[in-house]
Write a protein that holds these residues in place. Structure first.
Motif, PDB file in Angstrom:
ATOM      1  N   THR A 190      52.119  46.271  36.850  1.00 16.36           N
ATOM      2  CA  THR A 190      52.391  45.724  38.173  1.00 16.36           C
ATOM      3  C   THR A 190      53.873  45.775  38.523  1.00 16.36           C
ATOM      4  O   THR A 190      54.249  45.589  39.672  1.00 16.36           O
TER       5      THR A 190
ATOM      6  N   ASN B 244      48.512  27.812  36.389  1.00 18.29           N
ATOM      7  CA  ASN B 244      49.413  28.864  36.842  1.00 18.29           C
ATOM      8  C   ASN B 244      49.385  30.068  35.908  1.00 18.29           C
ATOM      9  O   ASN B 244      49.372  31.211  36.352  1.00 18.29           O
TER      10      ASN B 244
ATOM     11  N   GLU C 110      46.961  31.003  34.019  1.00 19.01           N
ATOM     12  CA  GLU C 110      45.700  31.727  34.165  1.00 19.01           C
ATOM     13  C   GLU C 110      45.709  32.579  35.433  1.00 19.01           C
ATOM     14  O   GLU C 110      45.270  33.720  35.425  1.00 19.01           O
ATOM     15  N   MET C 111      46.234  32.001  36.509  1.00 18.70           N
ATOM     16  CA  MET C 111      46.290  32.761  37.763  1.00 18.70           C
ATOM     17  C   MET C 111      47.096  34.048  37.573  1.00 18.70           C
ATOM     18  O   MET C 111      46.687  35.119  37.981  1.00 18.70           O
ATOM     19  N   LEU C 112      48.233  33.895  36.948  1.00 18.55           N
ATOM     20  CA  LEU C 112      49.116  35.049  36.818  1.00 18.55           C
ATOM     21  C   LEU C 112      48.599  36.057  35.800  1.00 18.55           C
ATOM     22  O   LEU C 112      48.867  37.256  35.914  1.00 18.55           O
ATOM     23  N   ALA C 113      47.871  35.554  34.810  1.00 18.55           N
ATOM     24  CA  ALA C 113      47.453  36.443  33.725  1.00 18.55           C
ATOM     25  C   ALA C 113      46.333  37.388  34.144  1.00 18.55           C
ATOM     26  O   ALA C 113      46.028  38.339  33.436  1.00 18.55           O
ATOM     27  N   ASN C 114      45.724  37.142  35.281  1.00 22.20           N
ATOM     28  CA  ASN C 114      44.618  38.002  35.723  1.00 22.20           C
ATOM     29  C   ASN C 114      45.087  39.313  36.308  1.00 22.20           C
ATOM     30  O   ASN C 114      44.538  39.786  37.290  1.00 22.20           O
ATOM     31  N   GLY C 115      46.094  39.859  35.758  1.00 16.49           N
ATOM     32  CA  GLY C 115      46.522  41.169  36.239  1.00 16.49           C
ATOM     33  C   GLY C 115      47.657  41.141  37.229  1.00 16.49           C
ATOM     34  O   GLY C 115      48.161  42.194  37.603  1.00 16.49           O
ATOM     35  N   SER C 116      48.065  39.957  37.653  1.00 18.92           N
ATOM     36  CA  SER C 116      49.120  39.884  38.658  1.00 18.92           C
ATOM     37  C   SER C 116      50.470  40.337  38.129  1.00 18.92           C
ATOM     38  O   SER C 116      51.316  40.790  38.882  1.00 18.92           O
TER      39      SER C 116
ATOM     40  N   GLU D 127      46.386  32.373  24.280  1.00 20.22           N
ATOM     41  CA  GLU D 127      45.403  33.212  24.963  1.00 20.22           C
ATOM     42  C   GLU D 127      46.062  34.402  25.645  1.00 20.22           C
ATOM     43  O   GLU D 127      45.627  35.538  25.509  1.00 20.22           O
TER      44      GLU D 127
ATOM     45  N   GLN E 176      45.851  38.564  24.804  1.00 19.41           N
ATOM     46  CA  GLN E 176      45.465  39.634  25.731  1.00 19.41           C
ATOM     47  C   GLN E 176      46.520  40.716  25.783  1.00 19.41           C
ATOM     48  O   GLN E 176      46.419  41.647  26.569  1.00 19.41           O
TER      49      GLN E 176
ATOM     50  N   MET F 205      44.257  42.194  18.820  1.00 14.35           N
ATOM     51  CA  MET F 205      44.491  41.820  20.225  1.00 14.35           C
ATOM     52  C   MET F 205      43.326  42.257  21.106  1.00 14.35           C
ATOM     53  O   MET F 205      43.134  43.436  21.376  1.00 14.35           O
ATOM     54  N   ALA F 206      42.538  41.286  21.523  1.00 16.85           N
ATOM     55  CA  ALA F 206      41.389  41.569  22.377  1.00 16.85           C
ATOM     56  C   ALA F 206      41.869  42.176  23.702  1.00 16.85           C
ATOM     57  O   ALA F 206      42.596  41.536  24.443  1.00 16.85           O
TER      58      ALA F 206
ATOM     59  N   LYS G  91      41.884  43.256  27.474  1.00 12.62           N
ATOM     60  CA  LYS G  91      41.448  42.508  28.649  1.00 12.62           C
ATOM     61  C   LYS G  91      40.021  42.909  29.022  1.00 12.62           C
ATOM     62  O   LYS G  91      39.665  44.077  29.104  1.00 12.62           O
TER      63      LYS G  91
ATOM     64  N   PRO H 226      38.214  37.991  36.719  1.00 12.33           N
ATOM     65  CA  PRO H 226      38.320  39.211  37.525  1.00 12.33           C
ATOM     66  C   PRO H 226      39.775  39.642  37.710  1.00 12.33           C
ATOM     67  O   PRO H 226      40.666  38.807  37.839  1.00 12.33           O
ATOM     68  N   ASN H 227      39.979  40.914  37.691  1.00  8.36           N
ATOM     69  CA  ASN H 227      41.327  41.455  37.834  1.00  8.36           C
ATOM     70  C   ASN H 227      41.801  41.334  39.282  1.00  8.36           C
ATOM     71  O   ASN H 227      41.207  41.879  40.201  1.00  8.36           O
ATOM     72  N   SER H 228      42.885  40.622  39.435  1.00 16.54           N
ATOM     73  CA  SER H 228      43.314  40.319  40.799  1.00 16.54           C
ATOM     74  C   SER H 228      43.854  41.546  41.531  1.00 16.54           C
ATOM     75  O   SER H 228      43.800  41.625  42.749  1.00 16.54           O
ATOM     76  N   ILE H 229      44.367  42.501  40.784  1.00 15.53           N
ATOM     77  CA  ILE H 229      44.862  43.714  41.424  1.00 15.53           C
ATOM     78  C   ILE H 229      43.707  44.478  42.075  1.00 15.53           C
ATOM     79  O   ILE H 229      43.780  44.897  43.231  1.00 15.53           O
TER      80      ILE H 229
ATOM     81  N   LYS I 216      49.117  36.628  48.093  1.00  9.04           N
ATOM     82  CA  LYS I 216      50.485  36.330  47.684  1.00  9.04           C
ATOM     83  C   LYS I 216      51.347  36.298  48.937  1.00  9.04           C
ATOM     84  O   LYS I 216      51.131  37.068  49.864  1.00  9.04           O
TER      85      LYS I 216
ATOM     86  N   GLN J 255      49.885  32.718  45.727  1.00 10.00           N
ATOM     87  CA  GLN J 255      51.033  32.726  44.836  1.00 10.00           C
ATOM     88  C   GLN J 255      52.278  33.110  45.622  1.00 10.00           C
ATOM     89  O   GLN J 255      52.186  33.712  46.675  1.00 10.00           O
TER      90      GLN J 255
END
Lengths: 340, 340
Positions: A62, A110, A112-118, A141, A145, B1-2, B4, B50-53, B64, B94
DNA sequence: TTGTACGCGTTATCAG
DNA sequence: CTGATAACGCGTACAA
């Protein structure tokens, strides 16, 4: 309102294929001079910019880093962010900021929100609540990942990640010793409760400095403050209980300036009767009256180092070298009016 | 490392199709109780998010908002961000922060970076350089692409977008009048150069208050400071040149506290000899000695309103109602020790 | 009840 | 030199 331009639209308008457009814009040798020029000019005229979301999805990167801090209105944190932002922007990264407000739950949410690919990686300073709970599952966690974490200031020791800190013990020890060299005999400390790392370490440094000079540590001269909002009364009582107090080390500006005001109100002179050294060189220290001698934490530098470390780790894809580093940023004693 | 977890992987592991997984996780009635449970449990166990991107790309919404401010180390801006962040998070958004450092070029670059799909809308306060150049093409471009903009504090009047400001004229007028009611006869103002909107407006309010009471405006009592770094000398000279000065309105804390120190050093008493009212209620005002009477700008509230307005506009997709609003946030006079 | 196909915007690979 | 296709991860309309 001109809709946002995409490769597809350019392709339609110019009656070529999407991939031709893409290649032309990337100056591919595969595309003829003529079409290349035509496409590039068109793109420039209508101000084409590749969509960063699509790029993120494609590249699985990203180019954003997330930063979570307790409060932005603390000057120190603002300075750190400033440093992070500077270095990050230089390297083509953007900075997403979230505030935990010293709350564990908000910190977790926060993250978790950011870790979802943001974002690609984290820079953070833990909330007080997290420090007191010693619950770091959310950090684990995220790291599991494969997302790197750089912590600064308030760090969790046994979490695998880079850490940027100051040597609180040494800094506090130096501050204390500085006061003793100025012939102060009864130096006290205004600190925080022990679960706040920096408070504990600074108290420790204070004690060490005393012992090194053969002065016994007097628990009455150590005040551990939990709630910053009602520090006034505590500090006033502390001062009343220690009439011989002639030097104060304060773990933050606020405690220092509060003590300073109370002392002046009681007719004491600063620095003659009581000298003060504060941690965190911010606006208050610089502009309060009298101005305060401080231990500068060089937040801007810390932020810069944190960002550089994180980006380094992001861009060397070999995640070999799983050896994490702890950088100790030098503090600087800035002498002002509150010490002789 | 699992690695994503994605829908695809869940589908593979559970030997169903991707869409089945997708539907199951969204509790679709199309999926049998049995498979649904199986999938949901699996997802929960391995902590699927779910992947936010991907969502951003699909929905053409990033959830955002971008915020560009001159400096984060200014307490006022930090407060505003805090307010923005609070409201934004509440509504599932965000906050991405960029700093212009008062530079026009950096402001432009930052806007372009963010406008490439990274965010849904802007909140910003213009850099000094932008204000002095009066060049707003970057704002126009972004707006033309259909991205809403909310400006606060330092705004461009003729740009279509919502604006959140304080009534600087009235606030300055009230501050001035407040001093005059305290029997101050020679009130001066420490302001900024005129191209900084707030400086100009506050100077205007100051003048209006004088005129309303039939006092002639004396240009010698108006100091317009360009460079904050060397304000000391200017302010000192100003004070020396105006021996009868008995009241000061300062357009920021820093000017006020600097003046305060200089006055005290010259043996003046505050507030008896000279009273001071400062704009921007920050740490300095609260904790300096003497503490300062201030005009609170309620930055936290401004930030919250800005975020709410922006998000409103983002979520009511009808971009009818192209009527933009200018919200005037109330200021509050906070009396402290620097006024009688 | 489950699966296939498509599109969001981009790039890389391969085919023409 | 140019174009078609697949893939990134997701949701959904449509087909089976």
């Amino acid at each position: 309102m001109a809709q946002k331009l995409t490769l597809k639209k350019i392709a339609q308008d110019l009656k070529v294929s999407i991939s031709t457009v893409s290649k032309a814009l990337r100056d591919s040798y595969e595309i003829s001079e003529e079409t290349r020029k035509k496409i590039q000019e068109y793109a420039k005229q209508y101000n084409y910019k590749p969509n960063s979301i699509a790029l993120s999805l494609k590249n699985q990167k990203t180019k954003k880093i997330g930063i979570i801090i307790p409060e932005i209105v603390h000057h120190f944190f603002a300075t750190v962010i400033s440093g992070v932002e500077h270095v990050a922007n230089e390297k083509g990264y953007q900075v997403i900021i979230c505030l935990s407000g010293e709350s564990f739950d908000k910190e977790v949410v926060n993250m978790e929100m950011l870790a979802n690919g943001s974002i690609d990686g984290f820079i953070l300073s833990l909330s007080k609540e997290t420090m007191s709970k010693q619950d770091f599952h959310h950090l684990r966690e995220v790291i599991n990942q494969g997302m790197p974490i750089v912590m600064f200031d308030r760090v969790a020791d046994d979490i695998p990640g880079d850490k940027i800190i100051i040597d609180d013990v040494t800094a506090a020890s130096e501050a204390t010793d500085f006061l003793m060299r100025k012939a102060k005999k009864n130096v006290g400390i205004l600190s925080t409760v022990d679960y706040v790392n920096v408070g504990r370490l600074r108290t420790q440094g204070y004690s060490e400095a005393l012992m090194k000079r053969g002065v016994e540590v007097n628990q009455d001269l150590i005040l551990k403050i939990e709630d910053i909002d009602h520090c006034d009364e505590l500090i006033e009582k502390f001062i009343d209980n220690n009439p011989s107090l002639d030097g104060i080390v304060a773990v933050n500006e606020l405690f220092a300036v509060t003590a300073s005001k109370i002392l002046l109100r009681k007719g004491k002179r600063i620095p003659d009767d009581v000298a003060i050294v504060a941690f965190t060189d911010g606006m208050l220290s610089k502009y309060s009256n009298p101005s305060l001698t401080t231990i500068g934490q060089n937040g801007y530098e810390m932020g810069g180092i944190a960002a550089a470390k994180l980006i380094d780790r992001l861009e060397q894809d070999q995640k070999d070298e799983e050896r994490y580093e702890t950088v100790i940023v030098k503090t600087s004693l800035i002498e002002r009016e509150s010490t002789p």
